[in-house]
Scaffold this motif. Structure first.
Motif, short mmCIF file in Angstrom:
data_model
loop_
_atom_site.label_atom_id
_atom_site.label_comp_id
_atom_site.label_asym_id
_atom_site.label_seq_id
_atom_site.Cartn_x
_atom_site.Cartn_y
_atom_site.Cartn_z
N SER A 102 21.97 -1.41 -6.86
CA SER A 102 20.65 -1.74 -7.50
C SER A 102 20.14 -1.54 -8.60
O SER A 102 19.47 -2.20 -9.51
N GLY B 282 19.22 -0.52 3.14
CA GLY B 282 19.51 -0.64 1.76
C GLY B 282 21.08 -0.13 1.50
O GLY B 282 21.58 -0.68 0.57
N GLU C 266 21.97 -10.86 -8.40
CA GLU C 266 20.53 -10.30 -7.59
C GLU C 266 21.02 -9.33 -6.47
O GLU C 266 21.71 -9.68 -5.61
N ALA C 267 20.23 -8.25 -6.34
CA ALA C 267 20.58 -7.27 -5.29
C ALA C 267 19.87 -7.93 -4.02
O ALA C 267 18.94 -8.40 -3.90
N VAL C 268 20.73 -7.83 -2.88
CA VAL C 268 20.41 -8.37 -1.45
C VAL C 268 20.91 -7.23 -0.47
O VAL C 268 21.84 -6.62 -0.82
N ASP D 142 12.93 0.94 -4.04
CA ASP D 142 12.21 1.20 -2.92
C ASP D 142 13.13 0.63 -1.76
O ASP D 142 12.76 1.28 -0.76
N GLY D 143 14.06 -0.44 -1.77
CA GLY D 143 14.59 -0.52 -0.70
C GLY D 143 16.03 0.12 -0.52
O GLY D 143 16.55 -0.53 0.40
N ASN D 144 16.30 0.92 -1.15
CA ASN D 144 17.27 2.05 -0.87
C ASN D 144 16.86 3.44 -0.67
O ASN D 144 16.34 4.23 -1.27
N HIS E 269 10.26 1.73 -8.14
CA HIS E 269 9.70 0.42 -7.44
C HIS E 269 11.11 -0.41 -7.33
O HIS E 269 11.30 -1.12 -6.18
N ALA E 270 12.26 -0.42 -8.13
CA ALA E 270 13.40 -0.95 -8.04
C ALA E 270 14.12 -0.54 -6.85
O ALA E 270 15.22 -1.30 -6.32
#
Lengths: 164, 330
Positions: free
Chosen positions: A108, A45, A54-56, A129-131, A126-127
Motif C-alpha cells: 500500500s 487488507g 494499484e493496491a487491491v 485506511d484499508g490495512n 488515509h492511504a
C-alpha cells in the motif's frame, strides 16, 4: 479454465476453477506465500497486492479478473536477498510487530508513494485506511512510510538485507 | 466462505450481456461482474449463487470516462470510486460526490469498485447478509430486524424491509438531481435518481428499478450555475464504515435567498431519503441558523425510530444543519 496472469514480471499460465480468488492463486497455485490471508471478506487488507500498480485486496478479485493485468506481490518488489527502499524503511523504523500485515502495508505504501511522493500524516493514514494492524502498531508504520518517502525521494535502490 | 462453482464469461459487447441477462432463467442466475466488491461478498456469504458471471471490464460499450457533455457531468458506469475521489472534473463540479467517494470503503476497494456497482450494491443489514436467517428481502415472510437488533436500521421505511441503503454516492446523486442511463433489450432509458431508487415492495424485493435485462451505462449530473453542495457522514469509526447517517444538501443563492434546494439523508431508509418538507422550509429563505434548524426538524418530522436506532434522529438533524452550513460557506 486457463488463465494467464503476469505476476512479478513472469507470465503464469495455470488451469484453475473460475471461483478461485487471486489470493489463493498466488499462495496455493504458484506458491507465493508472502501475500497473507486474513479475513477473506475485504476487511483487513492483509492480502493487498498491486494490480497495474494499484493496491487491491486480492481476496476480492477473481484470478480470472486479473488475467492480462500486471500483478505485483511482496516477492516482486526487490531482487532476492535485497530490500526495496520501502521494506528497508519499515525495517529501520520498526514498522512491523508480528509482521502479518507487513507485506500489505509495504505494498500500500509503494502505491501511495507512486501517486504522492511526499505524503503528510493525514494522507498516509488515509492511504492505509484499508490495512488493519491487529498489533495496533500504526505509529511506527506511519513513521516508516515517512522514512520510505525520504528514501525514495533520495533515489534509494534495493539494498542487500543484513541480519543484525 | 468458499463460493459455489460458476462459469466465468467475457462477453465481447454490451449487446451480448443484455441478451444473456434477458435469456437468464432468473435474475440471480446470470450476474454482470464489474469491480466485484459487493457481488463477491454476496457470493461468499451464499446470499446469491449465480451460475454464470459476465465480466463487464473486457467489453466495448461500457466505459470509465468522465466528461462534460451538454451541460452535464457524465460519468461512465465503470468509473472507479478512486477516479471519482481524485478526478479533477468531479472535484471541480461536484466536490460533494468526490468527498462521498473518499469516505466510502478503503483505498484497495475504491480502486476496484465502480460507480454502477456502488449504486446497485445490496444493503449491509446483518440479517440480510446471513444466509441462514430468513428475511423478507431474501424472499422470506418477515423482516427480523423490525423486532431484532435494529440499531443500524431505518427511520423511514414504507416497505416490509427496514434495511438502509449503503451507498454514499447515491445520497449525493439524489441531491444533485442526477439521472441514471441504462440499456436493456428495449433500448436505452434515462431514469431520474428519484425513480431509480425505489423502496422494495412485494413485487420487487430490490432497492432499484433496474430491469432484469438492463445494465447501468452512465450517470449524469446537471451543471446548474451557482449551485453548491455538501456531504456529511457520521460513522462509528473514522474510516472504513458505512454511514450511520449521512446528509447531502445542495442549493443556489438567487438574490440572497435559497433556490433549487435539495436535502437528502443516507442511512435512514431503504433508499436515499429526500425530504421535500425540509426543502420547502428552505426555499426562498435566506440561509441562517434558525431556518436550518426548522428545515432539519422538518426532515425528521415523520421519523419512526425502531427500538435501538433512536439516536439517528438527533444525528440526522445535526448532519442536515452541518451540511447546510457548509453549502452556505462554499
Amino acid at each position: 479454465m486457463t488463465v494467464d496472469v503476469p505476476v512479478n514480471g513472469t507470465s503464469r499460465r495455470e488451469e484453475i476453477e473460475p471461483r478461485m480468488l487471486l489470493v489463493h492463486f498466488l499462495r496455493e497455485q504458484i506458491g507465493l506465500t508472502g501475500t497473507h490471508i486474513g479475513c477473506q471478506t475485504g476487511q483487513c487488507g492483509a492480502c493487498t497486492v498491486l494490480i497495474d500498480g494499484e493496491a487491491v485486496k486480492s481476496c476480492m478479485v477473481l484470478a480470472a479478473q486479473a488475467e492480462g493485468h500486471e500483478v505485483t506481490t511482496i516477492e516482486g518488489l526487490a531482487p532476492a536477498g535485497t530490500l526495496h527502499p520501502v521494506q528497508q524503511a519499515f525495517w529501520e523504523e520498526h514498522g512491523a510487530q508480528c509482521g502479518y500485515c507487513t507485506p500489505a502495508m509495504v505494498l500500500s505504501t509503494v502505491a501511495l508513494l507512486a501517486d504522492d511522493p511526499d505524503p503528510d500524516e493525514h494522507a498516509i493514514r488515509h492511504a492505509l485506511d484499508g490495512n488493519i494492524c491487529r498489533c495496533t502498531g500504526y505509529h511506527n508504520i506511519v513513521l516508516s512510510v515517512r522514512a520510505a518517502a525520504q528514501k525514495v525521494a533520495a533515489g534509494a535502490v534495493p539494498e542487500p538485507f543484513l541480519q543484525r | 466462505m468458499t463460493m459455489r462453482t460458476f462459469a466465468y464469461a467475457q462477453p465481447e459487447s454490451l449487446a451480448d450481456v443484455i441478451a444473456a441477462l434477458g435469456a437468464a432463467p432468473s435474475r440471480d442466475a446470470v450476474r454482470p461482474l464489474a469491480g466485484g466488491t459487493d457481488l463477491l461478498t454476496l457470493m461468499k456469504g451464499d446470499i446469491v449463487a449465480p451460475d454464470r458471471l459476465l465480466d463487464l471490464k473486457r467489453l466495448t460499450g461500457l466505459d470509465d470516462t468522465v466528461e462534460i457533455r451538454d451541460n452535464e457531468l457524465v460519468l461512465g458506469a465503470l468509473t472507479t470510486l478512486t477516479a471519482i475521489e481524485t478526478g479533477s472534473l468531479v472535484g471541480e463540479h461536484c466536490p460533494a460526490l468526490a468527498k462521498a467517494a473518499s469516505l466510502a470503503a478503503t483505498p484497495q476497494l475504491r480502486n476496484r469498485a465502480t460507480l454502477g456497482g456502488n449504486l446497485l450494491q445490496r444493503p449491509r443489514c446483518w440479517y440480510f447478509r446471513e444466509h441462514l436467517i430468513p428475511c423478507w428481502l431474501k424472499g422470506g415472510d418477515a423482516c427480523p430486524a423490525r423486532e431484532g437488533e435494529n440499531g443500524l436500521h431505518a427511520l423511514f421505511a414504507d416497505s416490509p424491509c427496514v434495511a438502509v441503503h449503503p451507498s454514499d454516492l447515491a445520497t449525493v446523486l439524489l441531491a444533485m438531481d442526477a439521472t441514471v442511463t441504462v440499456r436493456g433489450d428495449a433500448g436505452e432509458r434515462a431514469i431520474a435518481a428519484g425513480d431509480f431508487f425505489v423502496q422494495p415492495d412485494e413485487g420487487r424485493r430490490r432497492e432499484n428499478t433496474l430491469g432484469g435485462d438492463e445494465v447501468v451505462l452512465s450517470v449524469a449530473i446537471p451543471l446548474i450555475p451557482g449551485r453548491t453542495s455538501a456531504y456529511h457522514k457520521a460513522m462509528d469509526r473514522k474510516a472504513w464504515a458505512f454511514a450511520l447517517v449521512s446528509a447531502a444538501c445542495s442549493f443556489r443563492l438567487d438574490g440572497g435567498v435559497m433556490r433549487d434546494v435539495r436535502v437528502v439523508l443516507g442511512g435512514v431508509a431503504p433508499i436515499p431519503w429526500r425530504s421535500t418538507a425540509a426543502e420547502a422550509a428552505l426555499d426562498g429563505e435566506r440561509p441562517g441558523a434558525d431556518v436550518f434548524a426548522r428545515a432539519a426538524a422538518a426532515a425528521l418530522a415523520g421519523a419512526e425510530p425502531l427500538r435501538h436506532n433512536g439516536y439517528k434522529v438527533h444525528l440526522a438533524r445535526n448532519l442536515v444543519i452541518e451540511a447546510l452550513e457548509e453549502v452556505t460557506r462554499a
